[in-house]
Each structure stands twice: as structure tokens, then as C-alpha cells.
Design a protein around this motif. Sequence first.
Motif, short mmCIF file in Angstrom:
data_model
loop_
_atom_site.label_atom_id
_atom_site.label_comp_id
_atom_site.label_asym_id
_atom_site.label_seq_id
_atom_site.Cartn_x
_atom_site.Cartn_y
_atom_site.Cartn_z
N PRO A 34 31.91 -26.17 15.01
CA PRO A 34 32.72 -26.29 13.78
C PRO A 34 33.88 -25.30 13.72
CG PRO A 34 30.38 -26.32 13.23
CD PRO A 34 30.48 -26.00 14.69
N ASP A 35 33.70 -24.10 14.27
CA ASP A 35 34.79 -23.12 14.27
C ASP A 35 35.95 -23.60 15.14
OD1 ASP A 35 33.46 -21.39 12.57
OD2 ASP A 35 32.50 -20.29 14.23
N THR A 36 35.63 -24.23 16.26
CA THR A 36 36.66 -24.77 17.14
C THR A 36 37.42 -25.89 16.45
OG1 THR A 36 35.30 -24.24 19.07
CG2 THR A 36 37.09 -25.83 19.39
N ILE A 37 36.68 -26.74 15.76
CA ILE A 37 37.32 -27.84 15.03
C ILE A 37 38.24 -27.29 13.95
CG2 ILE A 37 36.88 -29.80 13.49
CD1 ILE A 37 34.25 -30.23 15.07
N GLU A 38 37.79 -26.28 13.22
CA GLU A 38 38.63 -25.66 12.18
C GLU A 38 39.90 -25.06 12.77
OE1 GLU A 38 37.00 -22.99 9.29
OE2 GLU A 38 35.15 -24.17 9.16
N ARG A 39 39.79 -24.38 13.90
CA ARG A 39 40.97 -23.79 14.55
C ARG A 39 41.95 -24.88 14.98
NH1 ARG A 39 37.12 -20.24 16.86
NH2 ARG A 39 37.05 -21.52 18.73
N GLU A 40 41.44 -25.98 15.52
CA GLU A 40 42.31 -27.09 15.94
C GLU A 40 43.01 -27.71 14.74
OE1 GLU A 40 39.85 -29.74 18.17
OE2 GLU A 40 39.77 -28.42 19.92
N ILE A 41 42.26 -27.86 13.65
CA ILE A 41 42.88 -28.41 12.43
C ILE A 41 43.96 -27.47 11.92
CG2 ILE A 41 42.43 -28.94 9.99
CD1 ILE A 41 39.68 -30.01 10.87
N GLU A 42 43.72 -26.19 11.93
CA GLU A 42 44.71 -25.22 11.47
C GLU A 42 45.95 -25.23 12.35
OE1 GLU A 42 46.29 -22.80 8.81
OE2 GLU A 42 44.29 -23.65 8.60
N LYS A 43 45.76 -25.33 13.66
CA LYS A 43 46.91 -25.41 14.58
C LYS A 43 47.72 -26.67 14.32
CE LYS A 43 46.20 -24.27 18.97
NZ LYS A 43 45.51 -24.18 20.28
N ALA A 44 47.03 -27.78 14.10
CA ALA A 44 47.73 -29.04 13.82
C ALA A 44 48.48 -28.96 12.50
CB ALA A 44 46.73 -30.20 13.80
N ARG A 45 47.86 -28.33 11.51
CA ARG A 45 48.50 -28.16 10.20
C ARG A 45 49.75 -27.30 10.32
NH1 ARG A 45 44.26 -26.17 6.72
NH2 ARG A 45 43.60 -28.32 6.62
N ASP A 46 49.67 -26.22 11.08
CA ASP A 46 50.83 -25.35 11.29
C ASP A 46 51.95 -26.08 12.03
OD1 ASP A 46 49.57 -23.26 10.00
OD2 ASP A 46 48.91 -22.28 11.86
N ALA A 47 51.59 -26.85 13.03
CA ALA A 47 52.59 -27.61 13.78
C ALA A 47 53.26 -28.65 12.88
CB ALA A 47 51.95 -28.29 14.98
N LEU A 48 52.49 -29.31 12.04
CA LEU A 48 53.05 -30.30 11.12
C LEU A 48 53.97 -29.64 10.11
CD1 LEU A 48 53.16 -33.20 10.09
CD2 LEU A 48 51.11 -32.73 8.77
N ALA A 49 53.58 -28.49 9.58
CA ALA A 49 54.42 -27.77 8.62
C ALA A 49 55.74 -27.35 9.27
CB ALA A 49 53.68 -26.55 8.09
N SER A 50 55.67 -26.91 10.50
CA SER A 50 56.89 -26.51 11.21
C SER A 50 57.81 -27.70 11.43
CB SER A 50 56.51 -25.88 12.55
OG SER A 50 57.65 -25.61 13.31
N THR A 51 57.23 -28.82 11.82
CA THR A 51 58.02 -30.04 12.04
C THR A 51 58.66 -30.50 10.74
OG1 THR A 51 56.56 -30.70 13.84
CG2 THR A 51 57.93 -32.42 12.87
N LEU A 52 57.93 -30.46 9.65
CA LEU A 52 58.49 -30.87 8.36
C LEU A 52 59.61 -29.94 7.91
CD1 LEU A 52 55.28 -31.94 6.41
CD2 LEU A 52 57.10 -33.41 7.29
N ASP A 53 59.46 -28.65 8.18
CA ASP A 53 60.53 -27.70 7.85
C ASP A 53 61.80 -28.01 8.65
OD1 ASP A 53 58.97 -26.37 6.02
OD2 ASP A 53 58.40 -24.76 7.41
N GLU A 54 61.65 -28.31 9.93
CA GLU A 54 62.80 -28.66 10.77
C GLU A 54 63.47 -29.92 10.26
OE1 GLU A 54 62.38 -28.82 15.03
OE2 GLU A 54 60.90 -27.20 14.97
N LEU A 55 62.69 -30.94 9.92
CA LEU A 55 63.25 -32.19 9.41
C LEU A 55 63.97 -31.96 8.09
CD1 LEU A 55 60.43 -34.76 10.21
CD2 LEU A 55 62.68 -34.62 11.27
N GLY A 56 63.39 -31.12 7.24
CA GLY A 56 64.04 -30.81 5.97
C GLY A 56 65.37 -30.12 6.17
N THR A 57 65.44 -29.26 7.14
CA THR A 57 66.70 -28.56 7.43
C THR A 57 67.73 -29.52 7.99
OG1 THR A 57 65.49 -26.52 7.87
CG2 THR A 57 67.72 -26.67 8.73
N LYS A 58 67.31 -30.38 8.92
CA LYS A 58 68.25 -31.31 9.54
C LYS A 58 68.75 -32.36 8.56
CE LYS A 58 66.61 -30.98 14.28
NZ LYS A 58 66.00 -31.68 15.40
N ALA A 59 67.92 -32.76 7.61
CA ALA A 59 68.29 -33.82 6.68
C ALA A 59 68.84 -33.28 5.37
CB ALA A 59 67.08 -34.71 6.41
N SER A 60 69.14 -32.01 5.31
CA SER A 60 69.67 -31.39 4.11
C SER A 60 71.01 -32.03 3.74
CB SER A 60 69.84 -29.90 4.34
OG SER A 60 70.68 -29.33 3.37
#
Length: 73
Positions: A5-31
Motif C-alpha cells: 500500500p505504501d508503494t501504491i500511495e507513492r505512485e499515486i502521489e507522483k502521478a498527482r504531482d505530474a498531473l498538477a505540473s502538466t495542468l500548470d503548464e497548460l494554464g500558462t500556455k493558454a493564458s
Amino acid sequence: MARDPDTIEREIEKARDALASTLDELGTKASPKRLADSAKFSLQSTLEQPKVKYPLIGAGVLVGLLLVRKLLR
């Protein structure tokens, strides 16, 4: 094979961080401000080219002369 379960939580957190970063980039580009600034810069650089600039000046002079001629008649 079951995963830890700890490994699954870490993978989910990494995916969440990657998604947040991608959304921030898209927000900047589409400003809207960034898009407007880009369009303004593109238009200015196009109008500064001699093959566009001089015909526009010539058309403006021609329209001005036609207006003056029309007013003096």
C-alpha cells in the motif's frame, strides 16, 4: 502479486504531482494575456516587413489624397 500500500500511495502521489505540473503548464500556455501578447508581437513583426509596410503606406496616402480631392470638389 499484491503490491505494498505504501508503494501504491507513492505512485499515486507522483502521478498527482505530474498531473498538477502538466495542468500548470497548460494554464500558462493558454493564458489569454500570453496569447494576446503573442498575437500582438506577431502582427508587429509582420507590419515591420518592407513588403507589407510600404504598400500599406501607399494605400494610406492614396486614400488620403482621394479624401482631400473629394473635399475640394
